[in-house]
Design a protein around this motif. Structure first.
Motif, PDB file in Angstrom:
ATOM      1  N   TYR A   1       0.842  -1.202   0.000  1.00 43.97           N
ATOM      2  CA  TYR A   1       0.000   0.000   0.000  1.00 43.97           C
ATOM      3  C   TYR A   1       0.873   1.246   0.000  1.00 43.97           C
ATOM      4  O   TYR A   1       0.603   2.215  -0.728  1.00 43.97           O
ATOM      5  N   ASP A   2       1.937   1.214   0.798  1.00 36.69           N
ATOM      6  CA  ASP A   2       2.881   2.335   0.866  1.00 36.69           C
ATOM      7  C   ASP A   2       3.467   2.621  -0.520  1.00 36.69           C
ATOM      8  O   ASP A   2       3.536   3.770  -0.972  1.00 36.69           O
ATOM      9  N   ALA A   3       3.901   1.537  -1.201  1.00 39.13           N
ATOM     10  CA  ALA A   3       4.491   1.694  -2.535  1.00 39.13           C
ATOM     11  C   ALA A   3       3.466   2.216  -3.530  1.00 39.13           C
ATOM     12  O   ALA A   3       3.783   3.031  -4.416  1.00 39.13           O
ATOM     13  N   THR A   4       2.207   1.762  -3.401  1.00 41.88           N
ATOM     14  CA  THR A   4       1.160   2.234  -4.308  1.00 41.88           C
ATOM     15  C   THR A   4       0.880   3.714  -4.103  1.00 41.88           C
ATOM     16  O   THR A   4       0.654   4.464  -5.070  1.00 41.88           O
ATOM     17  N   CYS A   5       0.905   4.171  -2.848  1.00 43.71           N
ATOM     18  CA  CYS A   5       0.726   5.601  -2.571  1.00 43.71           C
ATOM     19  C   CYS A   5       1.850   6.420  -3.192  1.00 43.71           C
ATOM     20  O   CYS A   5       1.610   7.498  -3.775  1.00 43.71           O
ATOM     21  N   ARG A   6       3.078   5.895  -3.088  1.00 43.20           N
ATOM     22  CA  ARG A   6       4.212   6.624  -3.690  1.00 43.20           C
ATOM     23  C   ARG A   6       4.080   6.664  -5.212  1.00 43.20           C
ATOM     24  O   ARG A   6       4.425   7.669  -5.851  1.00 43.20           O
ATOM     25  N   LEU A   7       3.567   5.562  -5.793  1.00 46.38           N
ATOM     26  CA  LEU A   7       3.358   5.545  -7.247  1.00 46.38           C
ATOM     27  C   LEU A   7       2.316   6.582  -7.645  1.00 46.38           C
ATOM     28  O   LEU A   7       2.491   7.304  -8.650  1.00 46.38           O
ATOM     29  N   ALA A   8       1.230   6.673  -6.885  1.00 49.66           N
ATOM     30  CA  ALA A   8       0.203   7.680  -7.174  1.00 49.66           C
ATOM     31  C   ALA A   8       0.784   9.086  -7.059  1.00 49.66           C
ATOM     32  O   ALA A   8       0.456   9.992  -7.855  1.00 49.66           O
ATOM     33  N   GLN A   9       1.652   9.289  -6.058  1.00 53.98           N
ATOM     34  CA  GLN A   9       2.307  10.589  -5.897  1.00 53.98           C
ATOM     35  C   GLN A   9       3.168  10.905  -7.115  1.00 53.98           C
ATOM     36  O   GLN A   9       3.150  12.036  -7.650  1.00 53.98           O
ATOM     37  N   GLU A  10       3.901   9.885  -7.565  1.00 54.19           N
ATOM     38  CA  GLU A  10       4.774  10.090  -8.728  1.00 54.19           C
ATOM     39  C   GLU A  10       3.951  10.419  -9.976  1.00 54.19           C
ATOM     40  O   GLU A  10       4.341  11.284 -10.775  1.00 54.19           O
ATOM     41  N   ILE A  11       2.819   9.727 -10.155  1.00 49.86           N
ATOM     42  CA  ILE A  11       1.966   9.997 -11.317  1.00 49.86           C
ATOM     43  C   ILE A  11       1.435  11.428 -11.264  1.00 49.86           C
ATOM     44  O   ILE A  11       1.422  12.146 -12.283  1.00 49.86           O
ATOM     45  N   ALA A  12       0.995  11.854 -10.071  1.00 48.10           N
ATOM     46  CA  ALA A  12       0.480  13.225  -9.934  1.00 48.10           C
ATOM     47  C   ALA A  12       1.560  14.244 -10.278  1.00 48.10           C
ATOM     48  O   ALA A  12       1.303  15.256 -10.954  1.00 48.10           O
ATOM     49  N   GLU A  13       2.799  13.993  -9.841  1.00 48.16           N
ATOM     50  CA  GLU A  13       3.902  14.918 -10.147  1.00 48.16           C
ATOM     51  C   GLU A  13       4.213  14.928 -11.640  1.00 48.16           C
ATOM     52  O   GLU A  13       4.479  15.992 -12.232  1.00 48.16           O
ATOM     53  N   ASN A  14       4.161  13.741 -12.273  1.00 50.32           N
ATOM     54  CA  ASN A  14       4.432  13.674 -13.714  1.00 50.32           C
ATOM     55  C   ASN A  14       3.335  14.368 -14.520  1.00 50.32           C
ATOM     56  O   ASN A  14       3.610  15.001 -15.547  1.00 50.32           O
ATOM     57  N   ILE A  15       2.078  14.220 -14.070  1.00 50.25           N
ATOM     58  CA  ILE A  15       0.991  14.930 -14.757  1.00 50.25           C
ATOM     59  C   ILE A  15       1.195  16.435 -14.626  1.00 50.25           C
ATOM     60  O   ILE A  15       0.991  17.202 -15.586  1.00 50.25           O
ATOM     61  N   HIS A  16       1.608  16.871 -13.441  1.00 51.30           N
ATOM     62  CA  HIS A  16       1.880  18.297 -13.235  1.00 51.30           C
ATOM     63  C   HIS A  16       2.992  18.779 -14.167  1.00 51.30           C
ATOM     64  O   HIS A  16       2.893  19.843 -14.798  1.00 51.30           O
ATOM     65  N   GLU A  17       4.037  17.951 -14.289  1.00 49.47           N
ATOM     66  CA  GLU A  17       5.148  18.309 -15.170  1.00 49.47           C
ATOM     67  C   GLU A  17       4.706  18.288 -16.636  1.00 49.47           C
ATOM     68  O   GLU A  17       5.102  19.174 -17.433  1.00 49.47           O
ATOM     69  N   ARG A  18       3.894  17.283 -17.014  1.00 51.77           N
ATOM     70  CA  ARG A  18       3.393  17.214 -18.391  1.00 51.77           C
ATOM     71  C   ARG A  18       2.580  18.466 -18.734  1.00 51.77           C
ATOM     72  O   ARG A  18       2.730  19.062 -19.825  1.00 51.77           O
ATOM     73  N   ASN A  19       1.729  18.883 -17.825  1.00 50.19           N
ATOM     74  CA  ASN A  19       0.901  20.075 -18.057  1.00 50.19           C
ATOM     75  C   ASN A  19       1.768  21.337 -18.156  1.00 50.19           C
ATOM     76  O   ASN A  19       1.476  22.242 -18.963  1.00 50.19           O
ATOM     77  N   ARG A  20       2.827  21.365 -17.338  1.00 49.41           N
ATOM     78  CA  ARG A  20       3.734  22.535 -17.415  1.00 49.41           C
ATOM     79  C   ARG A  20       4.419  22.603 -18.775  1.00 49.41           C
ATOM     80  O   ARG A  20       4.537  23.689 -19.367  1.00 49.41           O
ATOM     81  N   GLN A  21       4.845  21.415 -19.275  1.00 49.98           N
ATOM     82  CA  GLN A  21       5.488  21.401 -20.592  1.00 49.98           C
ATOM     83  C   GLN A  21       4.517  21.819 -21.686  1.00 49.98           C
ATOM     84  O   GLN A  21       4.896  22.533 -22.628  1.00 49.98           O
ATOM     85  N   GLN A  22       3.258  21.387 -21.547  1.00 54.14           N
ATOM     86  CA  GLN A  22       2.269  21.775 -22.545  1.00 54.14           C
ATOM     87  C   GLN A  22       2.047  23.281 -22.544  1.00 54.14           C
ATOM     88  O   GLN A  22       1.893  23.907 -23.601  1.00 54.14           O
ATOM     89  N   ARG A  23       2.055  23.875 -21.358  1.00 53.83           N
ATOM     90  CA  ARG A  23       1.836  25.321 -21.269  1.00 53.83           C
ATOM     91  C   ARG A  23       3.019  26.111 -21.806  1.00 53.83           C
ATOM     92  O   ARG A  23       2.851  27.214 -22.353  1.00 53.83           O
ATOM     93  N   THR A  24       4.236  25.537 -21.707  1.00 51.71           N
ATOM     94  CA  THR A  24       5.433  26.265 -22.154  1.00 51.71           C
ATOM     95  C   THR A  24       5.846  25.881 -23.572  1.00 51.71           C
ATOM     96  O   THR A  24       6.923  26.297 -24.034  1.00 51.71           O
ATOM     97  N   GLY A  25       5.008  25.053 -24.248  1.00 51.40           N
ATOM     98  CA  GLY A  25       5.300  24.719 -25.633  1.00 51.40           C
ATOM     99  C   GLY A  25       6.258  23.565 -25.799  1.00 51.40           C
ATOM    100  O   GLY A  25       6.796  23.365 -26.902  1.00 51.40           O
ATOM    101  N   GLY A  26       6.492  22.773 -24.744  1.00 53.29           N
ATOM    102  CA  GLY A  26       7.390  21.626 -24.843  1.00 53.29           C
ATOM    103  C   GLY A  26       6.698  20.425 -25.489  1.00 53.29           C
ATOM    104  O   GLY A  26       5.508  20.461 -25.831  1.00 53.29           O
ATOM    105  N   ASN A  27       7.451  19.328 -25.653  1.00 58.51           N
ATOM    106  CA  ASN A  27       6.911  18.107 -26.241  1.00 58.51           C
ATOM    107  C   ASN A  27       6.724  17.062 -25.132  1.00 58.51           C
ATOM    108  O   ASN A  27       7.707  16.456 -24.666  1.00 58.51           O
ATOM    109  N   PRO A  28       5.469  16.792 -24.727  1.00 56.54           N
ATOM    110  CA  PRO A  28       5.229  15.881 -23.604  1.00 56.54           C
ATOM    111  C   PRO A  28       5.055  14.418 -24.024  1.00 56.54           C
ATOM    112  O   PRO A  28       4.532  13.620 -23.251  1.00 56.54           O
ATOM    113  N   ALA A  29       5.469  14.045 -25.244  1.00 56.90           N
ATOM    114  CA  ALA A  29       5.201  12.687 -25.741  1.00 56.90           C
ATOM    115  C   ALA A  29       5.852  11.628 -24.845  1.00 56.90           C
ATOM    116  O   ALA A  29       5.229  10.612 -24.486  1.00 56.90           O
ATOM    117  N   LYS A  30       7.118  11.858 -24.479  1.00 59.63           N
ATOM    118  CA  LYS A  30       7.824  10.877 -23.680  1.00 59.63           C
ATOM    119  C   LYS A  30       7.182  10.701 -22.302  1.00 59.63           C
ATOM    120  O   LYS A  30       6.980   9.575 -21.824  1.00 59.63           O
TER     121      LYS A  30
END
Length: 238
Positions: free
Chosen positions: A10-39
């Protein structure tokens, strides 16, 4: 004391969810700044699939633990709440990834609270609601010790019950043995009664036979006496 494997997952799953939320935040930031979020999108898809599988494993593990009674019902209910909240979070992350809902700004700071809680030996659950009062403020190790004490008390009660049942079994066996002995005595008496009845019938037949012979002898004596009387009268001079 080692941590429960389910809680570690459960602990590891919570950390995975945290990581996904951070990556989504980073993906959205790249989209706003004109970056390529494909990777990062490819990484997110794989992570979301892994999150789904991890939650399924948690559900399966909880089902096994509940069916084998390795955990008490209050803890099973608490863990079910954890899984329900993870499922809700998974839906939110999927919707945010697909752009169906807007990312919540506080999500990163809320998820980071998990790491602070884990550093103190208490695994935080940022989405837990209605946690039972008896487990609030306790670490997983303390909860496990509490459950162990309850299980030991139940085991002691079961041992006492087993001892009572064992004594009752011995009493039942002794009563059964006594009944067997009484049945044997009754059988012997029945045979003795049958033999006595046969003897009485034999003696009754003998008595009747003797009575018949006695009656015949009496008649014979009377006849002889009559014959003697006739002969005496006949030769007696007139």
């Amino acid at each position: 004391m080692s941590q429960d494997p389910w809680l570690q997952n459960y602990d590891a799953t919570c950390r995975l969810a945290q990581e996904i939320a951070e990556n989504i935040h980073e993906r959205n930031r790249q989209q706003r700044t004109g970056g390529n979020p494909a990777k990062i999108n490819m990484t997110l898809r794989a992570s979301l699939q892994k999150l789904k599988q991890s939650i399924a494993q948690l559900k399966e593990g909880l089902l096994r633990a509940s069916s084998t009674r390795r955990i008490m019902q209050p803890e099973a209910d608490r863990r079910q709440n954890l899984i329900d909240d993870l499922l809700t979070r998974e839906k939110q992350l999927n919707a945010t990834f697909k752009g169906d809902i807007t990312e919540a700004e506080p999500s990163r700071s809320t998820l980071m609270a998990e790491g602070a809680g884990a550093s103190r030996g208490v695994v935080a659950n940022p989405w837990l609601i209605n946690e039972p009062e008896e487990t609030k403020g306790l670490s997983f190790g303390e909860i496990k010790q509490q459950q162990q004490r309850i299980i030991e008390a139940q085991d002691a009660g079961l041992d006492a019950l087993a001892a009572v049942i064992g004594r009752q079994k011995i009493m039942g066996q002794e009563i059964g043995n006594e009944l067997d002995e009484q049945n044997e005595i009754i059988d012997d008496l029945s045979h003795l009664v049958d033999k006595t009845d046969d003897r009485i019938r034999n003696e009754t037949r003998r008595v009747k036979l003797v009575e018949t012979k006695s009656a015949s002898c009496g008649m014979l004596v009377v006849i002889i006496l009559l014959l003697i009387a006739i002969v005496v009268i006949a030769v007696w001079p007139v």
